[in-house]
Write an enzyme that holds these catalytic residues in place. Sequence first.
Site, PDB file in Angstrom:
ATOM      1  CE  LYS A  27      27.407   8.898  18.239  1.00 43.36           C
ATOM      2  NZ  LYS A  27      28.188   7.648  18.223  1.00 43.36           N
ATOM      3  NE  ARG A  96      27.555   5.042  22.664  1.00 45.65           N
ATOM      4  CZ  ARG A  96      27.043   4.114  21.851  1.00 45.65           C
ATOM      5  NH1 ARG A  96      27.164   4.254  20.548  1.00 45.65           N
ATOM      6  NH2 ARG A  96      26.403   3.071  22.330  1.00 45.65           N
ATOM      7  N   GLY A 105      29.951   3.924  11.888  1.00 48.90           N
ATOM      8  CA  GLY A 105      30.861   2.788  12.011  1.00 48.90           C
ATOM      9  C   GLY A 105      32.287   3.061  11.598  1.00 48.90           C
ATOM     10  CG  MET A 107      35.950   7.954  13.217  1.00 44.55           C
ATOM     11  SD  MET A 107      35.974   9.697  13.618  1.00 44.55           S
ATOM     12  CE  MET A 107      34.246  10.077  13.721  1.00 44.55           C
ATOM     13  NE  ARG A 340      22.891   8.488  12.739  1.00 47.38           N
ATOM     14  CZ  ARG A 340      23.873   7.611  12.823  1.00 47.38           C
ATOM     15  NH1 ARG A 340      25.067   7.986  13.225  1.00 47.38           N
ATOM     16  NH2 ARG A 340      23.681   6.349  12.493  1.00 47.38           N
ATOM     17  CG  HIS A 456      28.626  -1.294   8.789  1.00 49.67           C
ATOM     18  ND1 HIS A 456      29.121  -1.798   7.599  1.00 49.67           N
ATOM     19  CD2 HIS A 456      29.384  -0.213   9.076  1.00 49.67           C
ATOM     20  CE1 HIS A 456      30.136  -1.060   7.207  1.00 49.67           C
ATOM     21  NE2 HIS A 456      30.325  -0.101   8.087  1.00 49.67           N
ATOM     22  NE  ARG A 581      30.683  17.674 -27.798  1.00 48.73           N
ATOM     23  CZ  ARG A 581      30.246  17.076 -26.686  1.00 48.73           C
ATOM     24  NH1 ARG A 581      31.026  17.013 -25.629  1.00 48.73           N
ATOM     25  NH2 ARG A 581      29.042  16.553 -26.627  1.00 48.73           N
ATOM     26  CD  GLU A 768      39.275  25.807 -25.413  1.00 47.50           C
ATOM     27  OE1 GLU A 768      39.054  24.642 -25.048  1.00 47.50           O
ATOM     28  OE2 GLU A 768      38.971  26.237 -26.545  1.00 47.50           O
ATOM     29  CB  SER A 787      31.427  29.080 -23.852  1.00 48.01           C
ATOM     30  OG  SER A 787      31.053  27.852 -23.252  1.00 48.01           O
ATOM     31  CB  THR A 790      35.865  24.039 -16.845  1.00 47.29           C
ATOM     32  OG1 THR A 790      34.760  23.162 -17.139  1.00 47.29           O
ATOM     33  CG2 THR A 790      35.350  25.431 -16.546  1.00 47.29           C
ATOM     34  CG  ASN A 791      36.215  19.191 -19.944  1.00 42.63           C
ATOM     35  OD1 ASN A 791      35.763  19.354 -18.823  1.00 42.63           O
ATOM     36  ND2 ASN A 791      35.570  18.525 -20.888  1.00 42.63           N
ATOM     37  CG  ASP A 792      41.164  21.867 -23.641  1.00 40.89           C
ATOM     38  OD1 ASP A 792      41.701  20.794 -23.322  1.00 40.89           O
ATOM     39  OD2 ASP A 792      40.816  22.132 -24.796  1.00 40.89           O
ATOM     40  CB  CYS A 855      30.478  24.394 -22.942  1.00 44.35           C
ATOM     41  SG  CYS A 855      32.085  24.902 -23.585  1.00 44.35           S
ATOM     42  CE1 TYR A 875      26.258  28.397 -22.032  1.00 42.17           C
ATOM     43  CE2 TYR A 875      25.896  30.757 -22.206  1.00 42.17           C
ATOM     44  CZ  TYR A 875      26.536  29.606 -22.624  1.00 42.17           C
ATOM     45  OH  TYR A 875      27.471  29.661 -23.639  1.00 42.17           O
TER      46      TYR A 875
END
Length: 903
Positions: A27, A96, A105, A107, A340, A456, A581, A768, A787, A790-792, A855, A875
């Site tokens: 602002k 303000r 809205g 703050m 803005r 709002h 899988r 993993e 590969s 990233t889950n495990d 993956c 990839y």
Amino acid sequence: MSEIKDQKFVYDFTEGNKDLKDLLGGKGANLAEMTNLGLPVPPGFTITTEACKVYLESGDEPVELRDEVTAHLDALEKKMGKKLGQADNPLLVSVRSGAKFSMPGMMDTVLNIGLSDKSVEGLAKQAGDERFAWDSYRRLIQMFGKTVLGVDGELFEEALEEAKAAKKITVDTDLDAGDLKKLVKQFKKIVKAEAGRDFPQDPREQMDLAIKAVFDSWNGDRAKLYRRQERIPHDLGTAVNVCSMVFGNLGPDSGTGVAFTRDPASGHQGVYGDYLQNAQGEDVVAGIRNTVPLADLESIDKKSYDQLMQIMETLENHYKDLCDIEFTIERGQLWMLQTRVGKRTAGAAFRIATQLVDQGLIDEAEALQRVNGAQLAQLMFPRFDEKAEVQQVGRGIAASPGAAVGKAVFDSYTAVKWSRSGEKVILIRRETNPDDLDGMIAAEGILTSRGGKTSHAAVVARGMGKTCVCGAEELEVDTKRRRMTVPGGHVVEEGDVVSIDGSTGKVYLGEVPVVPSPVVEYFEGRMHAGADDADELVQAVHRIMAYADRVRRLRVRANADNAEDALRARRFGAQGIGLCRTEHMFLGERREYVERLILADTDAERDDALKALLPLQKQDFVELFEAMDGLPVTVRLLDPPLHEFLPDITELSVRVALAEARKEPHENELRLLQAVHRLHEQNPMLGLRGVRLGLVIPGLFTMQVRAIAEAAAQRIEAKGDPRAEIMIPLVGTVQELELVRDEAEQVIAEVQAQTGVELKLALGTMIELPRAAVTAGQIAECAEFFSFGTNDLTQTVWGFSRDDVEASFFTAYLEKGIFGVSPFETIDKDGVGALVRSAVESGRATRPDIKLGVCGEHGGDPESVHFFHEVGLDYVSCSPFRIPVARLEAGRAAAQSSGSDSR
């Protein structure tokens, strides 16, 4: 007070510019920019975010701040020819908030600071309007009481409603000066009773307390919740803008409004916004009184309208984007209070980006940065079926598009409670306020009977991508009785199902069926973007996706386990399969073969079970390779613990017990139960699974490798182009991979000899486990590709069991700010990401041509895709419906890094 040497904490509006958002907040930076452009901005100054940070860290303001504020206030008073709160000719100011990122809205703001029992008379004389002065004073006490002194705002609202009821009127503008004087008296009594102190009469005390209140509001509950929702960092702090007041409540030739340079809901050019005569700015965004369309201002005040249109054009050309503008007209004089870059719906974002390219304001690279994957995902949601039989009961303003269906609820608490129980809800209010944020987040959509596109509810819903219909005046909302009455007298009780269409503003009783989005139809090839009658939105999406595909470096593959999913993924733009899988192929009717394998007592029994599975597995791969002909298909060998293919231990125990009680044959169930007990593990995700299965159960992995090799050979003989890659899961040491690889290569050689077909099957592994990441250089000696699972990897790095922790304590961690977002949703760059980066570097050091991908679910997460681009993966792989999102974000990541390099 905290002492900070040689640091400036206050800037006049003439000193800043739009590029100082970190310091002056959005602002303040934009007020300075408009001042620099010569636009009519009321004079004022900005207290920096740095001052806020000092205050929040130390609990006190910097010692220099008071003197700096005093100096700037003196300069402002000289410029205005008035003194703050003086009795005869008072200067009034607004205080303000203004953070770097827009938080509408969330703050605090206080208007009319400087009014007191003495100065209100001076204001009345100055303005020649006693009613206006007392209306401004009651507004100050109300806002100050609630915001600064913590008084329950409902107490002021109830007193206001009682005053109107006593005079049998419905709008506050019908209260005269005498009524407002009484209301001021009553408001001051409320302050005294609730806050334990009198309303402050010293104008400087009012201003200082308001500044602290704005600082404090940065850590208010609703602000923290909004930041978590929007992923805004918690350590930025807010600036405070002190601005000389201009008044829209000085009569019919005054007013206040909000304008957009384009429609934030659709992106179309035109005159969009709301205007309210004889009102202050908070009245518009709160939706307390229904506004008139901005276009009506032309007939109300042609001079101000024409000036506003010119300013809007100036701002859009200057910012090269949709601008959201707040303005006030004081007795025919137009003042700009804020601008803005405006929040917009997902559809508007894509349309506006391509429009600006066509207008020559931005290039394609910038257009790509103006949209994101989250917006594209929103566009892929279904919409209501136009051919369905519906019962329309109302229509409001189409504030934020989408098709939302749910049970009617009338307060935020119920919305959150029901949502957590699995119910889909529509939050219905007369108008929303910032305290409704948690309910808005929980709801499928928001419906209000008051307010417009700038209220709002509309602004926040658009920012969150929530469906919203505002200003449905024909609907009578009774929040106390938890009901809504629609035209014709029908009553919608809490729990009744309603449907709202944020694209048309229509409200329906009951559940309206949905149909696929045109954007999904485009991605699936059922809609041609180049056709003359193609949807304008589809054309915009097509243009931006085409550019993203041209510039991206990351390829995008799919997680798919069957030909049907593979074909859909290919239509969505997948460049191969990054994760097949195989355990999903062992379910259903094939489960009995797995049971036979587990129950085998001899090598012959085990071999028979594997032989029965081989042709079934082979056919799966034939279909998969055919669907993805010419593209890589990464097949992961069996990963989960074998007990997952057996019946539940409790269910099986009951069956055995019942059979024994009835003296029925139960030999097979008993053997199964014994096997379940034998395979039972306290923590199976860290037990006998992945590569460990292949090493412990002879023939299991070799059967799968043979099925892959034979399927590839069959496709080659059929003139196909299979590009199979065999992936070994859960490897922790290179020795495991070497043993499996030796067996696999032997099987592949046998199939080549039997078929006479040359096979080129890549062999690699999933990374993993932390140990695999740390020893990636050694593992790369034996792996042609990595590969990242990233889950495990997230589970093992954090020590989390995903199935348990998300339900047990993740909510608390998010609320306490330990997480900004779940590490299973967006990759933890500092922990998990550091291991990925290290493994990439050491893997490539050993094998420069190693292929690297991901993956896990992170492969389709927008923020994570940028990280994977940065660390140099080849990839990402994700579920079919997330492929367009990953393609778009891969393009954005490439464009961003290219822009950084060029700078």
